[in-house]
Scaffold this active site. Sequence first.
Site, short mmCIF file in Angstrom:
data_model
loop_
_atom_site.label_atom_id
_atom_site.label_comp_id
_atom_site.label_asym_id
_atom_site.label_seq_id
_atom_site.Cartn_x
_atom_site.Cartn_y
_atom_site.Cartn_z
N GLY A 31 28.72 -5.61 23.38
CA GLY A 31 28.68 -6.91 24.05
C GLY A 31 27.95 -6.86 25.38
O GLY A 31 27.21 -5.94 25.69
N HIS A 37 19.41 -6.02 23.10
CA HIS A 37 20.26 -6.26 21.92
C HIS A 37 19.61 -7.30 21.00
O HIS A 37 19.63 -7.18 19.78
CB HIS A 37 21.63 -6.80 22.33
CG HIS A 37 22.46 -5.84 23.12
ND1 HIS A 37 22.71 -6.00 24.47
CD2 HIS A 37 23.11 -4.72 22.75
CE1 HIS A 37 23.48 -5.02 24.89
NE2 HIS A 37 23.74 -4.22 23.88
N GLN A 61 35.19 5.99 23.14
CA GLN A 61 33.95 6.65 23.57
C GLN A 61 33.84 6.71 25.10
O GLN A 61 32.83 7.14 25.63
CB GLN A 61 32.72 6.00 22.94
CG GLN A 61 32.37 4.60 23.45
CD GLN A 61 31.21 4.01 22.66
OE1 GLN A 61 31.34 3.68 21.49
NE2 GLN A 61 30.04 3.89 23.29
N GLN A 148 16.40 2.79 20.96
CA GLN A 148 15.95 4.12 21.42
C GLN A 148 16.42 4.44 22.83
O GLN A 148 16.41 5.58 23.26
CB GLN A 148 14.42 4.20 21.36
CG GLN A 148 13.88 5.61 21.57
CD GLN A 148 12.45 5.64 22.02
OE1 GLN A 148 11.60 5.03 21.38
NE2 GLN A 148 12.17 6.34 23.12
N LYS A 149 16.87 3.44 23.56
CA LYS A 149 17.39 3.71 24.92
C LYS A 149 18.50 4.75 24.84
O LYS A 149 18.56 5.69 25.63
CB LYS A 149 17.92 2.40 25.52
CG LYS A 149 17.69 2.15 26.96
CD LYS A 149 18.43 2.89 27.99
CE LYS A 149 19.59 2.40 28.73
NZ LYS A 149 20.82 2.21 28.09
N ASP A 150 19.38 4.61 23.84
CA ASP A 150 20.45 5.59 23.61
C ASP A 150 19.97 6.57 22.54
O ASP A 150 20.52 6.63 21.44
CB ASP A 150 21.72 4.87 23.18
CG ASP A 150 22.25 3.96 24.27
OD1 ASP A 150 22.51 4.46 25.38
OD2 ASP A 150 22.36 2.75 24.03
N SER A 186 23.43 -2.93 29.72
CA SER A 186 24.53 -3.75 30.23
C SER A 186 25.01 -3.22 31.57
O SER A 186 25.54 -3.97 32.40
CB SER A 186 25.69 -3.75 29.23
OG SER A 186 25.22 -4.14 27.97
#
Length: 280
Positions: A31, A37, A61, A148-150, A186
Amino acid sequence: MEILTTLEGMRQSVQNEKRRGRTIGLVPTMGFLHAGHLSLVRISRAEADVTVVSLFVNPIQFGPKEDLKTYPRDFDRDAAMLRAEGADYLFAPTDEDMYPREYRTFVEVRELQDRLCGRTRPGHFRGVCTVVLKLFDLVEPDCAVFGQKDVQQALILKRMVADLNVPVRMIVAPIVREPDGLAMSSRNTYLNPEERQAALVLSRSLAEARAMIDAGERNAGRVLSRIRSLIDAELAARIEYVEAVDPDGLMPVAGLRDGTLIALAVFIGRTRLIDNLIVS
Ligand code: PAF
């Protein structure tokens, strides 16, 4: 767009869609959505007939000293953004349904989970893998879209899917950046105006690395030192790691080649930001 909060409701809706012959795309999120997103939602809509977006701030997590309690949330705004983007289902289960008191089962992708971000966030990827496998089981998507950021998360989840023979096509979408280069996240919302400015050092140092590589540099040490010196020059920044690793084992490499991942995690004030580039 239909909003579902129960596991059974989600299962039923997906089964109905499948009976009608429709394919399902899943975009898992926590969220507080942004343009990054929404780019994943657009990809899912192009790849599948029905798009399910999950919105669940996954407690397992987060480490004990991390930002679970303060993680930004705005359900109504998220729902409006997803409706406007054409998502078909918003799935927002409760903590109690996902992890009832007797819950005991976790998924680990050994070794990969301990590298890069895993060194300072023990248990993080175990939490990510567990929730994503649960979502895959509930939604039975044909494809799932991650950013791809993560990148470590995406690579670990791909490994999990291959190892456990999960029949889902994994799609990794490019990083979406603010006009000035900052990777969308976020957590950017935690930055005050000075920190927001200082945070540009992440993308700036990666852009410089990209320019060195484009000019023919293949020595990882030289590229990493340049990145580190740029970040060290920024007073508000504190490096957690800057590494060049192979994309399969996430082990450090000395030479850069196609596919090598250059990844970094940097504190700007109290906010931990990550960014990366893939050598091509
Ligand atoms: O990337 C995220 O937002 C989360 O790690 C994910 C994949 C939704 C799992 O909670």
